[in-house]
Design a protein around this motif. Structure first.
Motif, PDB file in Angstrom:
ATOM      1  N   ASN A  18       0.824  -1.205   0.000  1.00  0.00           N
ATOM      2  CA  ASN A  18       0.000   0.000   0.000  1.00  0.00           C
ATOM      3  C   ASN A  18       0.861   1.259   0.000  1.00  0.00           C
ATOM      4  O   ASN A  18       0.588   2.205  -0.750  1.00  0.00           O
ATOM      5  N   MET A  19       1.898   1.295   0.804  1.00  0.00           N
ATOM      6  CA  MET A  19       2.754   2.482   0.868  1.00  0.00           C
ATOM      7  C   MET A  19       3.595   2.642  -0.398  1.00  0.00           C
ATOM      8  O   MET A  19       3.896   3.766  -0.815  1.00  0.00           O
ATOM      9  N   ARG A  20       3.963   1.520  -1.034  1.00  0.00           N
ATOM     10  CA  ARG A  20       4.752   1.600  -2.273  1.00  0.00           C
ATOM     11  C   ARG A  20       3.982   2.273  -3.397  1.00  0.00           C
ATOM     12  O   ARG A  20       4.573   2.880  -4.289  1.00  0.00           O
ATOM     13  N   ARG A  21       2.662   2.157  -3.405  1.00  0.00           N
ATOM     14  CA  ARG A  21       1.867   2.789  -4.457  1.00  0.00           C
ATOM     15  C   ARG A  21       2.037   4.306  -4.431  1.00  0.00           C
ATOM     16  O   ARG A  21       2.042   4.958  -5.477  1.00  0.00           O
ATOM     17  N   ARG A  22       2.172   4.857  -3.233  1.00  0.00           N
ATOM     18  CA  ARG A  22       2.357   6.303  -3.117  1.00  0.00           C
ATOM     19  C   ARG A  22       3.696   6.720  -3.738  1.00  0.00           C
ATOM     20  O   ARG A  22       3.772   7.712  -4.472  1.00  0.00           O
ATOM     21  N   ALA A  23       4.724   5.954  -3.423  1.00  0.00           N
ATOM     22  CA  ALA A  23       6.052   6.249  -3.972  1.00  0.00           C
ATOM     23  C   ALA A  23       6.052   6.106  -5.488  1.00  0.00           C
ATOM     24  O   ALA A  23       6.665   6.910  -6.208  1.00  0.00           O
ATOM     25  N   LEU A  58       6.034   8.306 -11.162  1.00  0.00           N
ATOM     26  CA  LEU A  58       5.355   8.513 -12.448  1.00  0.00           C
ATOM     27  C   LEU A  58       5.205  10.000 -12.753  1.00  0.00           C
ATOM     28  O   LEU A  58       5.415  10.439 -13.890  1.00  0.00           O
ATOM     29  N   ALA A  59       4.817  10.762 -11.732  1.00  0.00           N
ATOM     30  CA  ALA A  59       4.649  12.203 -11.918  1.00  0.00           C
ATOM     31  C   ALA A  59       5.983  12.849 -12.285  1.00  0.00           C
ATOM     32  O   ALA A  59       6.044  13.709 -13.181  1.00  0.00           O
ATOM     33  N   ARG A  60       7.046  12.434 -11.601  1.00  0.00           N
ATOM     34  CA  ARG A  60       8.372  12.995 -11.892  1.00  0.00           C
ATOM     35  C   ARG A  60       8.789  12.654 -13.319  1.00  0.00           C
ATOM     36  O   ARG A  60       9.382  13.486 -14.032  1.00  0.00           O
ATOM     37  N   GLU A  61       8.489  11.442 -13.728  1.00  0.00           N
ATOM     38  CA  GLU A  61       8.823  11.008 -15.090  1.00  0.00           C
ATOM     39  C   GLU A  61       8.140  11.911 -16.124  1.00  0.00           C
ATOM     40  O   GLU A  61       8.777  12.367 -17.086  1.00  0.00           O
ATOM     41  N   LEU A  62       6.845  12.187 -15.920  1.00  0.00           N
ATOM     42  CA  LEU A  62       6.132  13.042 -16.870  1.00  0.00           C
ATOM     43  C   LEU A  62       6.569  14.502 -16.764  1.00  0.00           C
ATOM     44  O   LEU A  62       6.404  15.272 -17.714  1.00  0.00           O
ATOM     45  N   ALA A  63       7.099  14.854 -15.582  1.00  0.00           N
ATOM     46  CA  ALA A  63       7.590  16.225 -15.406  1.00  0.00           C
ATOM     47  C   ALA A  63       8.951  16.429 -16.059  1.00  0.00           C
ATOM     48  O   ALA A  63       9.480  17.547 -16.053  1.00  0.00           O
ATOM     49  N   VAL A 112      -0.672  17.115 -14.377  1.00  0.00           N
ATOM     50  CA  VAL A 112      -1.856  17.099 -13.520  1.00  0.00           C
ATOM     51  C   VAL A 112      -2.002  15.698 -12.929  1.00  0.00           C
ATOM     52  O   VAL A 112      -1.834  14.688 -13.632  1.00  0.00           O
ATOM     53  N   LEU A 113      -2.302  15.631 -11.639  1.00  0.00           N
ATOM     54  CA  LEU A 113      -2.466  14.348 -10.960  1.00  0.00           C
ATOM     55  C   LEU A 113      -3.898  14.207 -10.445  1.00  0.00           C
ATOM     56  O   LEU A 113      -4.382  15.091  -9.737  1.00  0.00           O
ATOM     57  N   LEU A 114      -4.555  13.110 -10.787  1.00  0.00           N
ATOM     58  CA  LEU A 114      -5.858  12.802 -10.193  1.00  0.00           C
ATOM     59  C   LEU A 114      -5.606  11.830  -9.045  1.00  0.00           C
ATOM     60  O   LEU A 114      -5.202  10.690  -9.262  1.00  0.00           O
ATOM     61  N   LEU A 115      -5.857  12.287  -7.806  1.00  0.00           N
ATOM     62  CA  LEU A 115      -5.460  11.509  -6.637  1.00  0.00           C
ATOM     63  C   LEU A 115      -6.637  11.050  -5.771  1.00  0.00           C
ATOM     64  O   LEU A 115      -6.473  10.145  -4.942  1.00  0.00           O
ATOM     65  N   ARG A 127       1.157  21.946 -20.190  1.00  0.00           N
ATOM     66  CA  ARG A 127       1.375  20.741 -20.998  1.00  0.00           C
ATOM     67  C   ARG A 127       0.296  19.720 -20.654  1.00  0.00           C
ATOM     68  O   ARG A 127      -0.086  19.603 -19.496  1.00  0.00           O
ATOM     69  N   ARG A 128      -0.162  18.997 -21.657  1.00  0.00           N
ATOM     70  CA  ARG A 128      -1.231  18.020 -21.439  1.00  0.00           C
ATOM     71  C   ARG A 128      -0.626  16.683 -20.972  1.00  0.00           C
ATOM     72  O   ARG A 128      -0.417  15.764 -21.762  1.00  0.00           O
ATOM     73  N   ARG A 129      -0.376  16.654 -19.675  1.00  0.00           N
ATOM     74  CA  ARG A 129       0.187  15.444 -19.070  1.00  0.00           C
ATOM     75  C   ARG A 129      -0.629  15.090 -17.825  1.00  0.00           C
ATOM     76  O   ARG A 129      -0.730  15.892 -16.901  1.00  0.00           O
ATOM     77  N   MET A 130      -1.188  13.902 -17.814  1.00  0.00           N
ATOM     78  CA  MET A 130      -2.068  13.467 -16.726  1.00  0.00           C
ATOM     79  C   MET A 130      -1.580  12.141 -16.160  1.00  0.00           C
ATOM     80  O   MET A 130      -1.312  11.186 -16.904  1.00  0.00           O
ATOM     81  N   VAL A 131      -1.476  12.082 -14.808  1.00  0.00           N
ATOM     82  CA  VAL A 131      -1.233  10.811 -14.128  1.00  0.00           C
ATOM     83  C   VAL A 131      -2.474  10.505 -13.300  1.00  0.00           C
ATOM     84  O   VAL A 131      -2.808  11.243 -12.370  1.00  0.00           O
ATOM     85  N   ASP A 132      -3.138   9.432 -13.655  1.00  0.00           N
ATOM     86  CA  ASP A 132      -4.387   9.031 -13.013  1.00  0.00           C
ATOM     87  C   ASP A 132      -4.081   8.037 -11.896  1.00  0.00           C
ATOM     88  O   ASP A 132      -3.836   6.861 -12.138  1.00  0.00           O
TER      89      ASP A 132
END
Length: 439
Positions: free
Chosen positions: A297-302, A307-312, A388-391, A411-416
């Protein structure tokens, strides 16, 4: 003559239980040591967000069936059945539950109990707590054996608490006498008349039901998130995998939704307290698997941050990040152990310029994290964002128009983070769309 009820502790559980029991026609007195909270409740204001609950609170007050106090003596004189609804948070620096609030309630109420009554514990507790509290009542209450204890765990889901109180899927009663069972059956007669199943059992089993249910639920959520980890390395799609598994009636699709994982004030601390108590009882090996459930569960947050950093572009420095959602789940303003908020704070600490929007939790987040940026709408949170992150999967985020959102971002970048959006629709609108466990 109907029983008069008190509810000791007016947090999320207590406020809900008090308002719902008044709606069923009982006279109810809510008690809390927090005078400011009692003043708000007596004025018809909820200190929490829960759909439908404020209306019930105001109806109860208007009818005269519901009122609030800070006096244990008044509660003892008023009530025939006393529901104990205080919290059992995780101890600081430990896995174990802190039951000091429960002890404080019993020690404050018991000296005033000079007539027959029933104390009903609803809090989630380490197994063995009920018997310890029953012994304390026998020692401290002037009425001695005329004061009994029952254990009646709650199974409320935030966002559905009114429904779950008035129309539960089961009622569990841990009792030691026929008299206590009779009283509880009379109190819950409206539910029993609907055919709600009732389980009559002993204290330890009643205490274990809630933590066992939460442990099972946490395991199911972490299982599909473990599969998401495998899917990411195997270039498979965890959403399709979850759908295929859901048709197996031995497994089912409920809570098999891959994403950012669980949080809130119950599941994380309950499974940790369960492990701690099992260790105290010498049964720690039985629950060692829950450590991995917690770790997944905690690894999902990391992974979400990665993923967000990758798209950034590999770093959050100089990057504007729009965050949609801060509550641990939709239809709630609860930010306790919220995965969404954890991700937002982590990105801020790594240099990102974070702007958060949540439909109801913003005030709570502002108080806890004044260093983050805030917006009053999803469009404003995304304005100028590089990613943009949907959390938190609020319906208003699921219904967002990708073209309209695309007009305001840099920029049109979304992490769902909740696998809540239609990937093809967003990609067709020119978004670089990524989600946990998907290609």
């Amino acid at each position: 003559m109907p029983y008069r009820l008190t509810v000791l502790g007016t947090g999320y559980l207590g406020a809900t239980h008090a308002a719902c029991m008044a709606a069923l026609g009982f006279e109810v007195l809510g008690l809390d040591v927090d005078a400011a909270k009692i003043a708000r409740l007596q004025a018809g204001e909820l200190p929490i967000y829960e759909p439908g609950l404020e209306d019930l609170l105001q109806q109860g007050l208007a009818s005269g069936r519901l009122r609030f106090t800070t006096s244990y003596q008044e509660a003892a004189e008023f009530g025939d059945v006393h529901f104990v609804c205080v919290g059992t948070p995780q101890k600081r620096g430990e896995y174990a539950a802190d039951t000091s609030y429960l002890d404080a309630v019993i020690e404050s109420l018991a000296p005033h109990l000079d007539r027959e009554c029933l104390i009903v514990g609803k809090s989630t507790v380490p197994v063995g707590t009920a018997q310890r509290l029953a012994d304390k009542l026998a020692e401290l209450a002037p009425a001695r054996e005329l004061v009994e204890l029952a254990w009646n765990p709650e199974f409320l889901r935030e966002g559905f608490a009114v429904q779950d109180t008035l129309h539960p899927d089961r009622i569990v009663l841990g009792v030691v006498s026929d008299k206590a069972e009779k009283v509880m059956r009379e109190v819950y007669q409206p539910m029993l008349a609907e055919g709600v199943p009732v389980v009559i059992t002993d204290y330890p089993t009643a205490e274990l039901v809630k933590v066992a249910a939460n442990a099972f639920l946490a395991t199911k959520i972490s299982f599909i998130n473990a599969m998401a980890e495998v899917c990411e390395t195997a270039h498979a799609d965890v959403k399709d995998l979850s759908l295929a598994l859901s048709f197996d009636d031995r497994i089912g699709g409920r809570f098999l939704n891959p994403g950012l994982g669980f949080g809130g004030g119950c599941l994380p601390k309950d499974i940790r307290a369960f492990m701690a108590r099992a260790g105290e009882l010498g049964a720690d090996q039985a629950l060692t698997f829950l450590r991995e459930v917690d770790a997944i569960n905690m690894r999902r947050r990391a992974r979400m941050v990665d993923l967000a950093r990758e798209l950034a572009g590999g770093s959050f420095r100089g990057c504007t990040v729009g965050v949609l959602g801060a509550a641990f789940k939709p239809n709630s303003d609860d930010i306790r152990d919220s995965p969404a908020l954890d991700v937002a704070v982590t990105i801020g600490r790594q240099g990102g310029q974070v702007t958060v929007y949540d439909p109801v939790a913003l005030d709570n987040v502002r108080r806890a994290h004044p260093d983050l940026g805030y917006a009053e709408s999803a469009l404003d949170a995304a304005r100028g964002a590089h990613v943009v992150l949907l959390l938190t999967e609020w319906q208003e985020f699921v219904d967002l128009d990708p073209e309209a959102l695309g007009q305001v971002v840099a920029r049109r970048r979304m992490v769902d983070g909740r696998n809540a959006l239609d990937a093809e629709v967003w990609r067709a609108a020119g978004w670089h769309y990524r989600a946990l466990g998907r290609p």
